[in-house]
Write a protein that holds these residues in place. Structure first.
Motif, PDB file in Angstrom:
ATOM      1  N   LYS A   1      39.925  86.943  35.265  1.00 34.85           N
ATOM      2  CA  LYS A   1      40.542  86.673  36.555  1.00 34.85           C
ATOM      3  C   LYS A   1      40.241  85.235  36.956  1.00 34.85           C
ATOM      4  O   LYS A   1      39.158  84.724  36.667  1.00 34.85           O
ATOM      5  CB  LYS A   1      39.997  87.602  37.617  1.00 34.85           C
ATOM      6  CG  LYS A   1      40.364  89.040  37.465  1.00 34.85           C
ATOM      7  CD  LYS A   1      39.831  89.807  38.645  1.00 34.85           C
ATOM      8  CE  LYS A   1      40.278  91.255  38.562  1.00 34.85           C
ATOM      9  NZ  LYS A   1      39.821  92.004  39.727  1.00 34.85           N
ATOM     10  N   PRO A   2      41.145  84.615  37.687  1.00 30.87           N
ATOM     11  CA  PRO A   2      40.864  83.266  38.201  1.00 30.87           C
ATOM     12  C   PRO A   2      39.740  83.315  39.236  1.00 30.87           C
ATOM     13  O   PRO A   2      39.551  84.327  39.914  1.00 30.87           O
ATOM     14  CB  PRO A   2      42.169  82.848  38.869  1.00 30.87           C
ATOM     15  CG  PRO A   2      43.195  83.820  38.435  1.00 30.87           C
ATOM     16  CD  PRO A   2      42.483  85.058  37.976  1.00 30.87           C
ATOM     17  N   LEU A   3      39.010  82.214  39.356  1.00 28.67           N
ATOM     18  CA  LEU A   3      37.993  82.131  40.394  1.00 28.67           C
ATOM     19  C   LEU A   3      38.675  82.127  41.756  1.00 28.67           C
ATOM     20  O   LEU A   3      39.736  81.515  41.919  1.00 28.67           O
ATOM     21  CB  LEU A   3      37.178  80.847  40.239  1.00 28.67           C
ATOM     22  CG  LEU A   3      36.216  80.801  39.059  1.00 28.67           C
ATOM     23  CD1 LEU A   3      35.616  79.406  38.926  1.00 28.67           C
ATOM     24  CD2 LEU A   3      35.121  81.826  39.214  1.00 28.67           C
ATOM     25  N   PRO A   4      38.098  82.790  42.740  1.00 28.73           N
ATOM     26  CA  PRO A   4      38.685  82.781  44.082  1.00 28.73           C
ATOM     27  C   PRO A   4      38.680  81.368  44.676  1.00 28.73           C
ATOM     28  O   PRO A   4      37.795  80.564  44.377  1.00 28.73           O
ATOM     29  CB  PRO A   4      37.766  83.703  44.886  1.00 28.73           C
ATOM     30  CG  PRO A   4      36.984  84.464  43.886  1.00 28.73           C
ATOM     31  CD  PRO A   4      36.925  83.634  42.652  1.00 28.73           C
ATOM     32  N   ASP A   5      39.669  81.085  45.518  1.00 26.84           N
ATOM     33  CA  ASP A   5      39.703  79.805  46.216  1.00 26.84           C
ATOM     34  C   ASP A   5      38.450  79.660  47.075  1.00 26.84           C
ATOM     35  O   ASP A   5      37.947  80.631  47.626  1.00 26.84           O
ATOM     36  CB  ASP A   5      40.935  79.710  47.116  1.00 26.84           C
ATOM     37  CG  ASP A   5      42.223  79.569  46.327  1.00 26.84           C
ATOM     38  OD1 ASP A   5      42.159  79.092  45.177  1.00 26.84           O
ATOM     39  OD2 ASP A   5      43.278  79.921  46.867  1.00 26.84           O
ATOM     40  N   GLY A   6      37.979  78.446  47.187  1.00 26.25           N
ATOM     41  CA  GLY A   6      36.852  78.172  48.072  1.00 26.25           C
ATOM     42  C   GLY A   6      35.481  78.354  47.456  1.00 26.25           C
ATOM     43  O   GLY A   6      34.481  78.137  48.121  1.00 26.25           O
ATOM     44  N   ILE A   7      35.385  78.748  46.193  1.00 27.71           N
ATOM     45  CA  ILE A   7      34.088  78.890  45.532  1.00 27.71           C
ATOM     46  C   ILE A   7      33.618  77.515  45.084  1.00 27.71           C
ATOM     47  O   ILE A   7      34.372  76.768  44.461  1.00 27.71           O
ATOM     48  CB  ILE A   7      34.169  79.817  44.296  1.00 27.71           C
ATOM     49  CG1 ILE A   7      34.535  81.233  44.697  1.00 27.71           C
ATOM     50  CG2 ILE A   7      32.877  79.774  43.480  1.00 27.71           C
ATOM     51  CD1 ILE A   7      33.411  82.018  45.325  1.00 27.71           C
ATOM     52  N   THR A   8      32.391  77.182  45.405  1.00 21.74           N
ATOM     53  CA  THR A   8      31.833  75.921  44.946  1.00 21.74           C
ATOM     54  C   THR A   8      30.399  76.124  44.467  1.00 21.74           C
ATOM     55  O   THR A   8      29.688  76.983  44.987  1.00 21.74           O
ATOM     56  CB  THR A   8      31.895  74.834  46.042  1.00 21.74           C
ATOM     57  OG1 THR A   8      31.491  73.587  45.491  1.00 21.74           O
ATOM     58  CG2 THR A   8      31.026  75.178  47.224  1.00 21.74           C
ATOM     59  N   VAL A   9      30.008  75.354  43.467  1.00 22.42           N
ATOM     60  CA  VAL A   9      28.636  75.377  42.963  1.00 22.42           C
ATOM     61  C   VAL A   9      27.840  74.388  43.799  1.00 22.42           C
ATOM     62  O   VAL A   9      28.205  73.214  43.892  1.00 22.42           O
ATOM     63  CB  VAL A   9      28.574  74.990  41.470  1.00 22.42           C
ATOM     64  CG1 VAL A   9      27.137  75.004  40.981  1.00 22.42           C
ATOM     65  CG2 VAL A   9      29.435  75.925  40.636  1.00 22.42           C
ATOM     66  N   GLU A  10      26.758  74.846  44.403  1.00 20.82           N
ATOM     67  CA  GLU A  10      25.953  73.979  45.261  1.00 20.82           C
ATOM     68  C   GLU A  10      24.656  73.521  44.613  1.00 20.82           C
ATOM     69  O   GLU A  10      24.177  72.433  44.895  1.00 20.82           O
ATOM     70  CB  GLU A  10      25.596  74.704  46.564  1.00 20.82           C
ATOM     71  CG  GLU A  10      26.765  74.947  47.442  1.00 20.82           C
ATOM     72  CD  GLU A  10      26.341  75.424  48.809  1.00 20.82           C
ATOM     73  OE1 GLU A  10      27.014  75.036  49.761  1.00 20.82           O
ATOM     74  OE2 GLU A  10      25.351  76.172  48.933  1.00 20.82           O
ATOM     75  N   GLN A  11      24.082  74.360  43.780  1.00 18.16           N
ATOM     76  CA  GLN A  11      22.763  74.062  43.224  1.00 18.16           C
ATOM     77  C   GLN A  11      22.627  74.779  41.893  1.00 18.16           C
ATOM     78  O   GLN A  11      23.189  75.850  41.697  1.00 18.16           O
ATOM     79  CB  GLN A  11      21.673  74.551  44.180  1.00 18.16           C
ATOM     80  CG  GLN A  11      20.274  74.187  43.804  1.00 18.16           C
ATOM     81  CD  GLN A  11      20.010  72.709  43.976  1.00 18.16           C
ATOM     82  OE1 GLN A  11      20.319  72.131  45.000  1.00 18.16           O
ATOM     83  NE2 GLN A  11      19.439  72.095  42.974  1.00 18.16           N
ATOM     84  N   VAL A  12      21.865  74.163  40.982  1.00 21.55           N
ATOM     85  CA  VAL A  12      21.587  74.784  39.687  1.00 21.55           C
ATOM     86  C   VAL A  12      20.108  74.620  39.387  1.00 21.55           C
ATOM     87  O   VAL A  12      19.536  73.550  39.611  1.00 21.55           O
ATOM     88  CB  VAL A  12      22.423  74.142  38.554  1.00 21.55           C
ATOM     89  CG1 VAL A  12      22.103  74.790  37.218  1.00 21.55           C
ATOM     90  CG2 VAL A  12      23.915  74.236  38.849  1.00 21.55           C
ATOM     91  N   TRP A  13      19.495  75.693  38.893  1.00 20.71           N
ATOM     92  CA  TRP A  13      18.118  75.651  38.436  1.00 20.71           C
ATOM     93  C   TRP A  13      18.084  76.031  36.964  1.00 20.71           C
ATOM     94  O   TRP A  13      18.770  76.966  36.549  1.00 20.71           O
ATOM     95  CB  TRP A  13      17.245  76.639  39.216  1.00 20.71           C
ATOM     96  CG  TRP A  13      17.129  76.333  40.666  1.00 20.71           C
ATOM     97  CD1 TRP A  13      16.212  75.517  41.267  1.00 20.71           C
ATOM     98  CD2 TRP A  13      17.931  76.867  41.726  1.00 20.71           C
ATOM     99  NE1 TRP A  13      16.422  75.504  42.625  1.00 20.71           N
ATOM    100  CE2 TRP A  13      17.470  76.321  42.936  1.00 20.71           C
ATOM    101  CE3 TRP A  13      19.020  77.743  41.759  1.00 20.71           C
ATOM    102  CZ2 TRP A  13      18.030  76.614  44.166  1.00 20.71           C
ATOM    103  CZ3 TRP A  13      19.595  78.036  42.986  1.00 20.71           C
ATOM    104  CH2 TRP A  13      19.095  77.486  44.168  1.00 20.71           C
ATOM    105  N   LEU A  14      17.285  75.320  36.179  1.00 22.68           N
ATOM    106  CA  LEU A  14      17.051  75.659  34.779  1.00 22.68           C
ATOM    107  C   LEU A  14      15.600  76.065  34.631  1.00 22.68           C
ATOM    108  O   LEU A  14      14.697  75.369  35.137  1.00 22.68           O
ATOM    109  CB  LEU A  14      17.345  74.459  33.869  1.00 22.68           C
ATOM    110  CG  LEU A  14      18.759  73.887  33.926  1.00 22.68           C
ATOM    111  CD1 LEU A  14      18.871  72.706  32.968  1.00 22.68           C
ATOM    112  CD2 LEU A  14      19.799  74.936  33.617  1.00 22.68           C
ATOM    113  N   ILE A  15      15.361  77.155  33.922  1.00 26.16           N
ATOM    114  CA  ILE A  15      14.013  77.673  33.735  1.00 26.16           C
ATOM    115  C   ILE A  15      13.726  77.698  32.243  1.00 26.16           C
ATOM    116  O   ILE A  15      14.430  78.349  31.475  1.00 26.16           O
ATOM    117  CB  ILE A  15      13.876  79.087  34.331  1.00 26.16           C
ATOM    118  CG1 ILE A  15      14.292  79.070  35.808  1.00 26.16           C
ATOM    119  CG2 ILE A  15      12.455  79.623  34.135  1.00 26.16           C
ATOM    120  CD1 ILE A  15      14.596  80.441  36.377  1.00 26.16           C
TER     121      ILE A  15
END
Length: 81
Positions: free
Chosen positions: A1-15
């Motif tokens: 499915k397509p990503l919904p409108d208005g979704i944004t990535v704000e932060q990413v953590w790598l462990i």
């Protein structure tokens, strides 16, 4: 499915085992029409080698300003620039 409108990535953590790295800068690439994928480039990374496996946690925000966390376990670091 397509990503919904208005979704944004704000932060990413790598462990990486007992090391945690938090993004200070990320670049979002435009969504392709009806694409289920969002490309995100992380900048100024921790300098880990390629070929290791890390856990990735994404903080997303939707158009109603709701926050969602998604965790992907065991993702290979394939490229470091």
């Amino acid at each position: 499915k397509p990503l919904p409108d208005g979704i944004t990535v704000e932060q990413v953590w790598l462990i990486n085992d007992d090391e945690l790295w938090t993004t200070t800068e990320l670049e979002l690439f435009p969504l392709m029409t009806d694409s289920p994928h969002q490309t995100v480039k992380l900048r100024n990374g921790p300098g880990w080698d390629t070929g290791i496996y890390v856990d990735v946690v994404l903080q997303l925000r939707d158009s109603q300003q709701e926050i969602c966390l998604i965790k992907a376990i065991g993702q290979e670091v394939e490229r470091v620039e």
